[in-house]
Design an enzyme around this catalytic site. Structure first.
Site, PDB file in Angstrom:
ATOM      1  N   SER A  21      32.106  36.073  33.692  1.00  0.00           N
ATOM      2  CA  SER A  21      31.750  36.242  35.107  1.00  0.00           C
ATOM      3  C   SER A  21      31.811  37.709  35.554  1.00  0.00           C
ATOM      4  O   SER A  21      32.754  38.435  35.241  1.00  0.00           O
ATOM      5  CB  SER A  21      32.726  35.429  35.964  1.00  0.00           C
ATOM      6  OG  SER A  21      32.487  35.662  37.321  1.00  0.00           O
ATOM      7  N   ASN A 127      38.037  31.037  40.046  1.00  0.00           N
ATOM      8  CA  ASN A 127      38.764  32.301  39.883  1.00  0.00           C
ATOM      9  C   ASN A 127      39.943  32.271  40.858  1.00  0.00           C
ATOM     10  O   ASN A 127      39.755  32.443  42.061  1.00  0.00           O
ATOM     11  CB  ASN A 127      37.823  33.472  40.184  1.00  0.00           C
ATOM     12  CG  ASN A 127      38.539  34.811  40.141  1.00  0.00           C
ATOM     13  OD1 ASN A 127      39.748  34.874  39.896  1.00  0.00           O
ATOM     14  ND2 ASN A 127      37.804  35.884  40.377  1.00  0.00           N
ATOM     15  N   CYS A 130      41.986  35.447  43.488  1.00  0.00           N
ATOM     16  CA  CYS A 130      41.652  35.928  44.838  1.00  0.00           C
ATOM     17  C   CYS A 130      42.873  35.883  45.748  1.00  0.00           C
ATOM     18  O   CYS A 130      43.693  34.971  45.643  1.00  0.00           O
ATOM     19  CB  CYS A 130      40.590  35.040  45.463  1.00  0.00           C
ATOM     20  SG  CYS A 130      39.136  34.872  44.468  1.00  0.00           S
ATOM     21  N   LYS A 165      40.323  29.682  35.877  1.00  0.00           N
ATOM     22  CA  LYS A 165      40.471  30.981  35.204  1.00  0.00           C
ATOM     23  C   LYS A 165      41.791  31.617  35.609  1.00  0.00           C
ATOM     24  O   LYS A 165      41.977  32.016  36.762  1.00  0.00           O
ATOM     25  CB  LYS A 165      39.295  31.882  35.581  1.00  0.00           C
ATOM     26  CG  LYS A 165      39.322  33.191  34.821  1.00  0.00           C
ATOM     27  CD  LYS A 165      38.011  33.883  34.968  1.00  0.00           C
ATOM     28  CE  LYS A 165      37.968  35.166  34.174  1.00  0.00           C
ATOM     29  NZ  LYS A 165      36.675  35.828  34.334  1.00  0.00           N
ATOM     30  N   ASN A 192      41.786  36.540  32.951  1.00  0.00           N
ATOM     31  CA  ASN A 192      41.128  37.508  33.834  1.00  0.00           C
ATOM     32  C   ASN A 192      41.678  38.905  33.512  1.00  0.00           C
ATOM     33  O   ASN A 192      42.484  39.073  32.592  1.00  0.00           O
ATOM     34  CB  ASN A 192      41.394  37.125  35.296  1.00  0.00           C
ATOM     35  CG  ASN A 192      40.219  37.465  36.188  1.00  0.00           C
ATOM     36  OD1 ASN A 192      39.626  38.541  36.033  1.00  0.00           O
ATOM     37  ND2 ASN A 192      39.885  36.595  37.114  1.00  0.00           N
ATOM     38  N   GLY A 264      32.577  39.964  28.066  1.00  0.00           N
ATOM     39  CA  GLY A 264      32.234  40.719  29.261  1.00  0.00           C
ATOM     40  C   GLY A 264      31.938  42.177  28.993  1.00  0.00           C
ATOM     41  O   GLY A 264      30.785  42.581  28.786  1.00  0.00           O
TER      42      GLY A 264
HETATM   43  C1  LIG Z   1      32.674  44.593  36.506  1.00  0.00           C
HETATM   44  C2  LIG Z   1      33.445  43.310  36.352  1.00  0.00           C
HETATM   45  C3  LIG Z   1      33.291  42.290  37.302  1.00  0.00           C
HETATM   46  C4  LIG Z   1      34.002  41.093  37.178  1.00  0.00           C
HETATM   47  N1  LIG Z   1      33.836  40.087  38.107  1.00  0.00           N
HETATM   48  C5  LIG Z   1      34.484  38.906  37.958  1.00  0.00           C
HETATM   49  C6  LIG Z   1      34.281  37.821  38.883  1.00  0.00           C
HETATM   50  O1  LIG Z   1      33.484  37.893  39.811  1.00  0.00           O
HETATM   51  N2  LIG Z   1      35.001  36.667  38.708  1.00  0.00           N
HETATM   52  C7  LIG Z   1      35.867  36.519  37.638  1.00  0.00           C
HETATM   53  O2  LIG Z   1      36.507  35.457  37.497  1.00  0.00           O
HETATM   54  N3  LIG Z   1      36.055  37.517  36.739  1.00  0.00           N
HETATM   55  C8  LIG Z   1      35.394  38.687  36.875  1.00  0.00           C
HETATM   56  N4  LIG Z   1      35.574  39.701  35.943  1.00  0.00           N
HETATM   57  C9  LIG Z   1      36.457  39.476  34.779  1.00  0.00           C
HETATM   58  C10 LIG Z   1      35.637  39.106  33.524  1.00  0.00           C
HETATM   59  O3  LIG Z   1      34.915  37.900  33.728  1.00  0.00           O
HETATM   60  C11 LIG Z   1      36.552  38.949  32.277  1.00  0.00           C
HETATM   61  O4  LIG Z   1      37.458  37.889  32.512  1.00  0.00           O
HETATM   62  C12 LIG Z   1      37.337  40.224  31.980  1.00  0.00           C
HETATM   63  O5  LIG Z   1      36.531  41.365  32.152  1.00  0.00           O
HETATM   64  C13 LIG Z   1      37.913  40.223  30.574  1.00  0.00           C
HETATM   65  O6  LIG Z   1      36.905  40.095  29.583  1.00  0.00           O
HETATM   66  P1  LIG Z   1      36.251  41.366  28.827  1.00  0.00           P
HETATM   67  O7  LIG Z   1      37.382  42.202  28.305  1.00  0.00           O
HETATM   68  O8  LIG Z   1      35.396  40.746  27.755  1.00  0.00           O
HETATM   69  O9  LIG Z   1      35.430  42.088  29.852  1.00  0.00           O
HETATM   70  C14 LIG Z   1      34.877  40.908  36.062  1.00  0.00           C
HETATM   71  C15 LIG Z   1      35.009  41.933  35.113  1.00  0.00           C
HETATM   72  C16 LIG Z   1      34.305  43.113  35.232  1.00  0.00           C
HETATM   73  C17 LIG Z   1      34.470  44.177  34.171  1.00  0.00           C
END
Ligand SMILES: Cc1cc2nc3c(=O)[nH]c(=O)nc-3n(C[C@H](O)[C@H](O)[C@H](O)COP(=O)(O)O)c2cc1C
Length: 307
Positions: A21, A127, A130, A165, A192, A264
């Protein structure tokens, strides 16, 4: 042929690699290089009842082995998702999981209820990081009681598969997960981002407009993997993620107890990372003489109840 299909808490996926996400938007910007019907699924940007504007810039900064973000959950809101994004995602053949955010329990419930029974939505991911405005801004997911109350309220109003999450910014993530399970969640999503920050030493102030942000990318992989390992004994299917860059990372998460993985930050570096990871896993299965990817779930974790 190795079988990559998995059933994640009632969500059928053609392969176990999903877009995390907030790192993939709604897929439009990536669709030319990542056909959405070739990845396991798209988890949308966090969707709130009304549009949210997010945090002041700067909102991202690169770190030694990853990045910090403080987007502040900017998103165009439920109406836009339903009218513009879901039809487009369906036209691409994407399996869609909607990430849901809110400032009150009622806001989460309203979004979940509006998406219930929509064929374009395969499942929900709550999520719980928040801030809860009714509890002084403390995140829903850091207290067992507020996590329980939120999931219970949403569960009553949706029949869609419900993933929760979890935030790693807690003392005991297993205790929160047990509450979430008892409240009726179908699966866990872990983890997260971790709270972090960077300081601009020339200006003598935090780099991010919000001062602190969420750390993601390779730096958090060992932390996320250990969380999945511990959560595997809770007895719910797990969507694992945090720092997955290559197929070998994804195999580690499966062996720790995850049924599927979310990718991500790696997509920002290598847009086709998810496709490469799915392909690498398939080749690994063939080399090892394993027929089904599901045979790897919990393979390295004697305490896992998810395999
Ligand atoms: C730019 C950005 C925006 C994100 N927005 C959300 C979000 O809207 N909702 C959510 O649950 N996690 C959000 N995340 C968390 C990611 O979904 C993920 O859980 C986290 O980045 C760890 O995975 P990664 O190391 O592969 O990025 C965001 C992460 C990044 C980097």
């Amino acid at each position: 042929m190795a079988d990559l299909a998995v059933n994640l808490a009632g969500i059928r996926l053609r392969n176990p690699v999903l877009a995390a996400s907030g790192t993939f938007g709604y897929g439009r910007e990536y669709a030319a290089v990542v056909p959405l019907d070739q990845i396991g699924g798209v988890i949308t940007k966090g969707t709130s009842l009304e549009a949210w504007t997010g945090n002041p810039p700067p909102r991202t900064v690169e770190t030694a082995a990853g990045m910090l973000n403080a987007i502040g959950l900017e998103n165009p809101g439920l109406k836009h998702l339903v009218e513009a994004d879901l039809p487009w995602l369906a036209s691409q053949g994407a399996t869609v999981v909607v990430n849901v955010v809110g400032r009150t329990v009622d806001e989460y419930v309203a979004v979940a209820e509006a998406l219930d029974a929509r064929p374009a939505v395969a499942g929900l991911e709550l999520n719980v990081s928040c801030p809860n405005v009714d509890k002084g801004g403390m995140a829903f997911g850091v207290h067992p009681e507020s996590a329980y109350a939120l999931v219970r309220a949403v569960r009553k109003r949706t029949r869609l598969p419900l993933l929760v999450k979890l935030t790693p910014n807690v003392t005991d993530i297993v205790r929160i997960a047990e509450q979430v399970r008892d409240a009726g969640a179908d699966g866990l999503s872990a983890v997260n981002t971790l709270v972090g920050m960077a300081i601009d030493i020339h200006c003598r102030r935090p780099v991010l407009g919000n001062a602190t942000g969420g750390l993601s990318g390779p730096a958090i992989k060992p932390v996320a993997l250990a969380a999945v390992w511990r959560l595997a004994r809770v007895g719910l299917p797990i969507l694992g993620g945090g720092g997955i860059s290559f197929w070998q990372d994804a195999v580690e998460f499966l062996m720790a107890g995850a049924t599927a993985v979310a990718v991500g930050t790696a997509t920002f570096v290598r847009p086709r990372a998810m496709l490469e990871i799915a392909q690498g896993m398939e080749e690994y299965l063939k080399c090892q003489g394993i027929e089904r990817i599901t045979d790897l779930v919990g393979a390295a974790n004697p305490g896992a109840r998810t395999g």
